[in-house]
Motif scaffolding. Sequence first.
Motif, PDB file in Angstrom:
ATOM      1  N   SER A  40       0.821  -1.204  -0.006  1.00  0.00           N
ATOM      2  CA  SER A  40       0.105  -0.056  -0.067  1.00  0.00           C
ATOM      3  C   SER A  40       0.753   1.531   0.005  1.00  0.00           C
ATOM      4  O   SER A  40       0.461   2.184   0.395  1.00  0.00           O
ATOM      5  N   GLY A  41       2.057   0.940  -0.290  1.00  0.00           N
ATOM      6  CA  GLY A  41       2.892   2.544  -0.510  1.00  0.00           C
ATOM      7  C   GLY A  41       3.753   2.556   0.714  1.00  0.00           C
ATOM      8  O   GLY A  41       4.717   3.394   0.872  1.00  0.00           O
ATOM      9  N   CYS A  42       3.247   2.027   1.930  1.00  0.00           N
ATOM     10  CA  CYS A  42       4.089   2.129   3.301  1.00  0.00           C
ATOM     11  C   CYS A  42       5.421   1.523   3.152  1.00  0.00           C
ATOM     12  O   CYS A  42       5.619   0.469   2.785  1.00  0.00           O
ATOM     13  N   VAL A  43       6.620   2.505   3.411  1.00  0.00           N
ATOM     14  CA  VAL A  43       7.753   2.128   3.421  1.00  0.00           C
ATOM     15  C   VAL A  43       8.358   1.668   4.912  1.00  0.00           C
ATOM     16  O   VAL A  43       8.274   2.579   5.897  1.00  0.00           O
ATOM     17  N   PRO A  44       8.547   0.217   5.162  1.00  0.00           N
ATOM     18  CA  PRO A  44       8.951   0.022   6.684  1.00  0.00           C
ATOM     19  C   PRO A  44      10.395   0.770   6.711  1.00  0.00           C
ATOM     20  O   PRO A  44      11.018   0.928   6.082  1.00  0.00           O
ATOM     21  N   PRO A  45      10.568   0.929   8.204  1.00  0.00           N
ATOM     22  CA  PRO A  45      11.637   1.872   8.453  1.00  0.00           C
ATOM     23  C   PRO A  45      13.075   1.208   7.813  1.00  0.00           C
ATOM     24  O   PRO A  45      13.848   1.989   7.358  1.00  0.00           O
ATOM     25  N   GLU A  46      13.110  -0.181   7.899  1.00  0.00           N
ATOM     26  CA  GLU A  46      14.301  -0.915   7.388  1.00  0.00           C
ATOM     27  C   GLU A  46      14.771  -0.813   5.914  1.00  0.00           C
ATOM     28  O   GLU A  46      15.777  -1.278   5.661  1.00  0.00           O
ATOM     29  N   LEU A  47      13.587  -0.335   5.226  1.00  0.00           N
ATOM     30  CA  LEU A  47      13.714  -0.272   3.646  1.00  0.00           C
ATOM     31  C   LEU A  47      13.604   1.134   3.204  1.00  0.00           C
ATOM     32  O   LEU A  47      13.497   1.489   2.045  1.00  0.00           O
ATOM     33  N   VAL A  48      13.704   2.107   4.083  1.00  0.00           N
ATOM     34  CA  VAL A  48      13.816   3.607   3.559  1.00  0.00           C
ATOM     35  C   VAL A  48      14.838   3.797   2.845  1.00  0.00           C
ATOM     36  O   VAL A  48      14.713   4.380   1.618  1.00  0.00           O
ATOM     37  N   ASP A  49      16.174   3.401   3.085  1.00  0.00           N
ATOM     38  CA  ASP A  49      17.212   3.778   2.103  1.00  0.00           C
ATOM     39  C   ASP A  49      17.057   3.016   0.826  1.00  0.00           C
ATOM     40  O   ASP A  49      17.410   3.501  -0.335  1.00  0.00           O
ATOM     41  N   LYS A  50      16.286   1.827   0.788  1.00  0.00           N
ATOM     42  CA  LYS A  50      15.989   1.328  -0.520  1.00  0.00           C
ATOM     43  C   LYS A  50      15.218   2.069  -1.453  1.00  0.00           C
ATOM     44  O   LYS A  50      15.161   1.941  -2.815  1.00  0.00           O
ATOM     45  N   ALA A  51      14.282   2.695  -0.719  1.00  0.00           N
ATOM     46  CA  ALA A  51      12.985   3.534  -1.361  1.00  0.00           C
ATOM     47  C   ALA A  51      13.711   4.665  -2.047  1.00  0.00           C
ATOM     48  O   ALA A  51      13.542   4.933  -3.232  1.00  0.00           O
ATOM     49  N   TYR A  52      14.725   5.263  -1.463  1.00  0.00           N
ATOM     50  CA  TYR A  52      15.568   6.400  -2.161  1.00  0.00           C
ATOM     51  C   TYR A  52      16.398   5.712  -3.017  1.00  0.00           C
ATOM     52  O   TYR A  52      16.571   6.777  -4.017  1.00  0.00           O
ATOM     53  N   VAL A  53      16.943   5.018  -2.842  1.00  0.00           N
ATOM     54  CA  VAL A  53      17.937   4.102  -3.873  1.00  0.00           C
ATOM     55  C   VAL A  53      17.193   4.043  -5.151  1.00  0.00           C
ATOM     56  O   VAL A  53      17.446   4.446  -6.443  1.00  0.00           O
ATOM     57  N   ALA A  54      15.897   3.371  -5.209  1.00  0.00           N
ATOM     58  CA  ALA A  54      14.965   3.097  -6.269  1.00  0.00           C
ATOM     59  C   ALA A  54      14.520   4.427  -6.777  1.00  0.00           C
ATOM     60  O   ALA A  54      14.455   4.469  -8.009  1.00  0.00           O
ATOM     61  N   GLN A  55      14.029   5.306  -6.020  1.00  0.00           N
ATOM     62  CA  GLN A  55      13.682   6.889  -6.653  1.00  0.00           C
ATOM     63  C   GLN A  55      14.909   7.424  -7.337  1.00  0.00           C
ATOM     64  O   GLN A  55      14.776   7.717  -8.588  1.00  0.00           O
ATOM     65  N   ALA A  56      16.015   7.501  -6.910  1.00  0.00           N
ATOM     66  CA  ALA A  56      17.124   7.925  -7.747  1.00  0.00           C
ATOM     67  C   ALA A  56      17.649   7.162  -8.972  1.00  0.00           C
ATOM     68  O   ALA A  56      18.073   7.862 -10.000  1.00  0.00           O
ATOM     69  N   ASN A  57      17.112   6.062  -8.972  1.00  0.00           N
ATOM     70  CA  ASN A  57      17.628   5.300 -10.186  1.00  0.00           C
ATOM     71  C   ASN A  57      16.337   5.120 -11.380  1.00  0.00           C
ATOM     72  O   ASN A  57      16.759   4.471 -12.196  1.00  0.00           O
TER      73      ASN A  57
END
Length: 71
Positions: A40-57
């Motif tokens: 549902s779009g919610c990013v667990p705290p342990e995956l925040v870095d991955k979310a930003y890496v995906a966005q940047a790429n």
Amino acid sequence: MTSIFIHVDPEKCQGHARCKALAPELFELDEFGNAREALSGCVPPELVDKAYVAQANCPEEAIVIRSASRL
């Protein structure tokens, strides 16, 4: 820590699937290979870095990240 949410703009996504390759826990692909947010779009705290890496790429800049306080 503030919760964050991701959204994939379906008008921009071209199906490169880099997000799915980099953060498979956060993204799903439809039958055409276009991404959409998982969980549902919610990013667990342990995956925040991955979310930003995906966005940047994302070559189409289709991934939007928002904090819960800005929804």
